[in-house]
Design a protein around this motif. Structure first.
Motif, short mmCIF file in Angstrom:
data_model
loop_
_atom_site.label_atom_id
_atom_site.label_comp_id
_atom_site.label_asym_id
_atom_site.label_seq_id
_atom_site.Cartn_x
_atom_site.Cartn_y
_atom_site.Cartn_z
N GLU A 214 0.83 -1.21 0.00
CA GLU A 214 0.00 0.00 0.00
C GLU A 214 0.86 1.25 0.00
OE1 GLU A 214 -3.56 2.08 2.69
OE2 GLU A 214 -2.82 0.07 3.18
N GLU A 215 1.95 1.24 0.79
CA GLU A 215 2.86 2.39 0.82
C GLU A 215 3.56 2.57 -0.52
OE1 GLU A 215 4.11 2.51 5.55
OE2 GLU A 215 5.15 1.16 4.18
N ARG A 216 3.95 1.46 -1.14
CA ARG A 216 4.58 1.54 -2.46
C ARG A 216 3.61 2.11 -3.49
NH1 ARG A 216 6.62 -3.50 -0.75
NH2 ARG A 216 5.13 -4.66 -2.04
N ALA A 217 2.34 1.67 -3.41
CA ALA A 217 1.34 2.18 -4.34
C ALA A 217 1.11 3.68 -4.11
CB ALA A 217 0.04 1.41 -4.17
N GLU A 218 1.08 4.09 -2.83
CA GLU A 218 0.89 5.51 -2.52
C GLU A 218 2.10 6.32 -2.99
OE1 GLU A 218 -0.53 9.15 -1.13
OE2 GLU A 218 -1.53 7.28 -1.65
N GLN A 219 3.29 5.76 -2.80
CA GLN A 219 4.50 6.44 -3.26
C GLN A 219 4.47 6.60 -4.78
OE1 GLN A 219 8.54 4.49 -3.20
NE2 GLN A 219 8.90 5.97 -1.59
N GLU A 220 4.02 5.56 -5.48
CA GLU A 220 3.92 5.63 -6.94
C GLU A 220 2.85 6.63 -7.35
OE1 GLU A 220 4.60 5.08 -10.90
OE2 GLU A 220 5.84 4.55 -9.17
N ARG A 221 1.74 6.67 -6.60
CA ARG A 221 0.67 7.63 -6.90
C ARG A 221 1.19 9.06 -6.76
NH1 ARG A 221 -2.48 11.14 -5.02
NH2 ARG A 221 -1.57 10.98 -2.93
N GLN A 222 1.96 9.30 -5.67
CA GLN A 222 2.52 10.63 -5.45
C GLN A 222 3.53 10.97 -6.54
OE1 GLN A 222 4.09 10.75 -1.47
NE2 GLN A 222 2.07 10.66 -0.51
N ARG A 223 4.34 9.97 -6.94
CA ARG A 223 5.31 10.22 -8.00
C ARG A 223 4.60 10.56 -9.31
NH1 ARG A 223 7.10 8.69 -12.34
NH2 ARG A 223 5.55 7.02 -12.45
N GLU A 225 1.60 11.81 -9.57
CA GLU A 225 0.98 13.12 -9.41
C GLU A 225 2.01 14.23 -9.59
OE1 GLU A 225 -1.72 16.20 -8.73
OE2 GLU A 225 -1.98 14.12 -9.35
N GLN A 226 3.21 14.04 -9.03
CA GLN A 226 4.27 15.02 -9.20
C GLN A 226 4.66 15.15 -10.66
OE1 GLN A 226 7.26 13.55 -6.55
NE2 GLN A 226 6.29 14.40 -4.71
N GLU A 227 4.72 14.00 -11.36
CA GLU A 227 5.04 14.03 -12.78
C GLU A 227 3.95 14.74 -13.57
OE1 GLU A 227 7.09 13.48 -16.29
OE2 GLU A 227 7.75 13.29 -14.20
N ARG A 228 2.67 14.49 -13.17
CA ARG A 228 1.56 15.16 -13.83
C ARG A 228 1.64 16.67 -13.63
NH1 ARG A 228 -2.81 17.71 -13.12
NH2 ARG A 228 -2.57 17.68 -10.85
N GLN A 229 1.96 17.08 -12.38
CA GLN A 229 2.08 18.50 -12.08
C GLN A 229 3.25 19.12 -12.84
OE1 GLN A 229 2.31 18.87 -7.81
NE2 GLN A 229 0.16 18.28 -7.49
N ARG A 230 4.36 18.36 -12.92
CA ARG A 230 5.51 18.87 -13.67
C ARG A 230 5.16 19.06 -15.14
NH1 ARG A 230 8.89 17.85 -17.18
NH2 ARG A 230 7.97 15.81 -17.57
N ALA A 231 4.44 18.06 -15.70
CA ALA A 231 4.03 18.17 -17.10
C ALA A 231 3.06 19.33 -17.30
CB ALA A 231 3.39 16.85 -17.56
N GLU A 232 2.17 19.52 -16.34
CA GLU A 232 1.22 20.63 -16.43
C GLU A 232 1.94 21.97 -16.35
OE1 GLU A 232 -2.27 22.87 -16.68
OE2 GLU A 232 -1.79 20.82 -17.26
N GLN A 233 2.93 22.06 -15.46
CA GLN A 233 3.71 23.28 -15.36
C GLN A 233 4.47 23.55 -16.66
OE1 GLN A 233 6.07 22.51 -11.91
NE2 GLN A 233 4.44 23.06 -10.47
N GLU A 234 5.00 22.48 -17.25
CA GLU A 234 5.72 22.62 -18.52
C GLU A 234 4.76 23.06 -19.63
OE1 GLU A 234 8.93 22.80 -20.95
OE2 GLU A 234 8.92 22.42 -18.78
N ARG A 235 3.54 22.50 -19.61
CA ARG A 235 2.54 22.90 -20.61
C ARG A 235 2.18 24.37 -20.44
NH1 ARG A 235 -2.39 24.19 -21.32
NH2 ARG A 235 -2.81 24.14 -19.08
N GLN A 236 2.02 24.80 -19.16
CA GLN A 236 1.68 26.20 -18.90
C GLN A 236 2.80 27.12 -19.33
OE1 GLN A 236 0.65 26.39 -14.75
NE2 GLN A 236 -1.34 25.37 -15.02
N ARG A 237 4.05 26.70 -19.08
CA ARG A 237 5.19 27.52 -19.52
C ARG A 237 5.22 27.63 -21.04
NH1 ARG A 237 8.00 25.06 -15.15
NH2 ARG A 237 8.77 23.41 -16.53
#
Length: 268
Positions: A214-223, A225-237
């Motif tokens: 469960e912790e590994r899955a949560e860690q992957e979910r957070q990773r 999500e961070q990748e999604r946010q990074r991609a979104e920030q890159e798209r906004q830039r």
């Protein structure tokens, strides 16, 4: 009633896990034992799969280890709250293990853990033929024996050396190296299954906490999500850069129009 001395002649040659009681009928001593065992088992599975790519190992959770024949039979068993045995099949003749029978398999556990419910006297009892400590040390022989006390937020770990248990010192991180597994054992303060407690947990040899599924899955979910946010920030830039270029182009077009209105042909 069959006497203890006749058991070995009445059963040919010795009983196996299907012929011995799988429980002594006692309740689990405290509610935390079950989640604590699951936590240990879940988080160490990736390590054991690397050590045993053939899948030849078993884990016992409050499972009896039979070490001698008695009447009744369950008096000849000790049931660690958690133990691991390597290089044995997880199933016997296609059946789930009901117990671990030393006279059938001979291989001792690599580690046995007891979760203290009282004052720890039972787990440290060295009385010959009766005390848990004595039975583990002198008969069952797990290479490591741990005594975990949740109320004290502590664990004692003993290492079997020349047939005697020696108290294992903690390392610089305050944990206990279980070298054959390449892991460390120690206390982790945190929340698991909705309970904030000092849990017994594993770390790798570099000091990284071994996570549950469960912790590994949560860690992957957070990773992710961070990748999604990074991609979104890159798209906004990129969008901001496109808008800036468009604004610059429009300013240039207006300037050209103004110059032409004045009769000046701009160099483009």
């Amino acid at each position: 009633m069959t006497s203890a001395t006749n058991l070995d002649t009445d059963l040919t040659p010795f009983p196996d896990h299907t012929q011995l009681p799988e429980s002594d009928g006692k309740f689990v001593k405290n509610w935390q034992e079950h989640p604590q065992s699951i936590l240990l088992t879940d988080s160490i599975q990736p390590v054991l799969k690397q050590l045993h790519p053939d899948g030849q190992y078993c884990i016992g959770q409050d499972l009896g280890i039979y070490w001698r024949l008695t009447d009744p039979p369950e008096k000849g068993a000790e049931a660690p709250d958690w133990f691991y045995v390597g290089n044995v099949p997880p199933l016997l003749d296609g059946q789930t293990r009901r117990s671990y029978v030393l006279w059938r398999e001979f291989i001792s556990p690599s580690i046995a853990l007891e979760f203290v419910s009282g004052d720890g006297t039972e787990e440290r009892d060295r009385t010959p033929w009766k005390g848990k400590f004595w039975i583990y040390e002198q008969v069952i022989h797990p290479a490591f024996y741990g005594i975990y006390e949740v109320n004290q937020a502590s664990v004692e770990v003993y290492h079997l050396i020349d047939g005697q248990y020696q108290l294992l010192p903690a390392n610089e991180r305050g944990r206990y190296p279980i070298t054959p597994l390449g892991v460390e054992l120690g206390i982790w303060e945190g929340e698991y299954q909705n309970a904030e407690l000092p849990w017994l947990r594993w770390w790798d040899a570099e000091g990284n906490l071994l996570l549950t599924g469960e912790e590994r899955a949560e860690q992957e979910r957070q990773r992710a999500e961070q990748e999604r946010q990074r991609a979104e920030q890159e798209r906004q830039r990129a969008e901001q850069e496109r808008q800036r270029a468009e604004q610059e182009h429009q300013r240039n077009e207006r300037l050209i129009a103004q110059l032409r209105a004045l009769g000046v042909e701009p160099e483009i």
